[in-house]
Design an enzyme around this catalytic site. Structure first.
Site, PDB file in Angstrom:
ATOM      1  N   HIS A 101       3.189 -27.742 -23.973  1.00  0.00           N
ATOM      2  CA  HIS A 101       2.240 -27.652 -25.076  1.00  0.00           C
ATOM      3  C   HIS A 101       2.913 -27.745 -26.434  1.00  0.00           C
ATOM      4  O   HIS A 101       2.439 -28.468 -27.320  1.00  0.00           O
ATOM      5  CB  HIS A 101       1.443 -26.352 -24.987  1.00  0.00           C
ATOM      6  CG  HIS A 101       0.532 -26.284 -23.805  1.00  0.00           C
ATOM      7  ND1 HIS A 101      -0.254 -25.178 -23.522  1.00  0.00           N
ATOM      8  CD2 HIS A 101       0.260 -27.179 -22.824  1.00  0.00           C
ATOM      9  CE1 HIS A 101      -0.958 -25.402 -22.430  1.00  0.00           C
ATOM     10  NE2 HIS A 101      -0.653 -26.604 -21.975  1.00  0.00           N
ATOM     11  N   HIS A 120       1.097 -31.999 -17.883  1.00  0.00           N
ATOM     12  CA  HIS A 120       2.335 -31.427 -17.369  1.00  0.00           C
ATOM     13  C   HIS A 120       3.022 -32.387 -16.399  1.00  0.00           C
ATOM     14  O   HIS A 120       2.370 -33.157 -15.696  1.00  0.00           O
ATOM     15  CB  HIS A 120       2.056 -30.114 -16.649  1.00  0.00           C
ATOM     16  CG  HIS A 120       1.511 -29.045 -17.543  1.00  0.00           C
ATOM     17  ND1 HIS A 120       1.439 -27.726 -17.146  1.00  0.00           N
ATOM     18  CD2 HIS A 120       1.005 -29.075 -18.805  1.00  0.00           C
ATOM     19  CE1 HIS A 120       0.911 -27.008 -18.118  1.00  0.00           C
ATOM     20  NE2 HIS A 120       0.634 -27.808 -19.133  1.00  0.00           N
ATOM     21  N   ARG A 142     -12.205 -22.420 -12.711  1.00  0.00           N
ATOM     22  CA  ARG A 142     -13.250 -23.294 -13.245  1.00  0.00           C
ATOM     23  C   ARG A 142     -14.630 -22.652 -13.170  1.00  0.00           C
ATOM     24  O   ARG A 142     -15.636 -23.321 -13.362  1.00  0.00           O
ATOM     25  CB  ARG A 142     -13.267 -24.619 -12.467  1.00  0.00           C
ATOM     26  CG  ARG A 142     -11.950 -25.376 -12.509  1.00  0.00           C
ATOM     27  CD  ARG A 142     -11.688 -25.955 -13.876  1.00  0.00           C
ATOM     28  NE  ARG A 142     -10.424 -26.676 -13.919  1.00  0.00           N
ATOM     29  CZ  ARG A 142      -9.900 -27.183 -15.038  1.00  0.00           C
ATOM     30  NH1 ARG A 142     -10.540 -27.039 -16.184  1.00  0.00           N
ATOM     31  NH2 ARG A 142      -8.753 -27.831 -15.007  1.00  0.00           N
TER      32      ARG A 142
END
Length: 277
Positions: free
Chosen positions: A179, A226, A37
């Protein structure tokens, strides 16, 4: 050999990640190149890396997957953000030369109202500036779920990026099961058909790794959440078919399920138990 692993904490260093992999029964693993991040990266510890490479050989660990930080957006509308993505990726690929012959995966990015075509152009331009003939790492575009303005939700978008990269031999694709499911590809009822479409559009020779994740969402939700193996909408049975499919079975599989080490160990045991051959 069945190369199955998970995402391990690179904050500990390479040797510690290798020992964690051994502890949970993994035969490969994925790691962030730096703070996922943020933008900071620890200095390379070459003694640690040398010890890890020795352990890697002893354990027979397969190809490793490095993951770029989530903060990279090479197709942002903001030139400063695009420049940060380019500088970070250049640094990451230089650092990856310490563990040559592995994979570097990144999210293509979000075009943020500029349109997919502009996004694809920026991504390809960035890669053409970064990739060098002497590079010993294969750079992977990750298949995306399609939330917001993500680029890479369709095989066609990935192919268009790849077609514009001059050193295309340095490029590949990482398929994330959560995805592609969230993007609308039916890997539960038609895995063969999805892979045939991937082969037609991109080419199976481009597929270098798989992120093996269940999904909390119904197919086509475009949300990217997920789930643990067998606890989502894809289901354990379908994911077992993924690891055993002839077109996929020799690739490195990396779990990115919401787990700590004991949970990953349990999933790895389950998947090994259901591996055919």
């Amino acid at each position: 050999m069945f190369y199955i692993g998970c995402h391990l904490s690179s904050a500990k260093g390479f040797l510690a990640m290798g020992k964690d992999a051994e502890k949970i029964g993994a035969t490969t693993f994925q790691f962030f190149t730096r703070n996922p991040r943020g933008g900071s990266a620890k200095p390379l510890d070459h003694e640690d890396i040398a010890a890890f490479l020795k352990l890697k050989e002893e354990l027979g660990l397969g190809t490793l997957v490095a993951h770029a930080p989530y903060t990279l957006n090479g197709c942002s509308a903001d030139e400063k953000i695009r420049d940060f993505a380019k500088r970070t990726m250049v640094d990451d690929l230089e650092r990856m030369e310490a563990v040559p012959g592995n994979l570097y995966n990144f999210h293509p990015g979000s075009h943020v109202k500029q349109g997919v075509e502009v996004g694809i152009t920026y991504i390809a331009e960035m890669l053409n500036e970064i990739l060098k003939p002497e590079l010993h790492t294969t750079v992977l575009l990750e298949t995306m779920a399609g939330k917001g303005s993500e680029v890479g939700r369709s095989f066609e978008e990935l192919r268009e990026i790849l077609d514009r990269v001059e050193l295309s031999d340095k490029m590949g694709v990482c398929m994330d099961t959560c995805h592609v499911w969230d993007a609308g590809y039916d890997i539960v009822n038609d895995l063969d058909g999805v892979l045939a479409e991937f082969d037609r559009v991109v080419g199976l020779e481009r597929l270098k790794a798989v992120h093996l994740n269940d999904s909390m969402n119904v197919r086509g939700a475009r949300k990217d959440r997920h789930a643990r193996i067998g606890e989502g909408e894809i289901g354990a049975e379908a994911l077992v078919r993924v690891i055993n499919h002839p077109a996929l079975r020799d690739l490195p599989f990396c779990l990115e399920t919401p787990n700590e080490l004991p949970g990953y160990a349990a999933e790895i045991r389950f998947l090994k138990d259901h591996r055919i051959g």
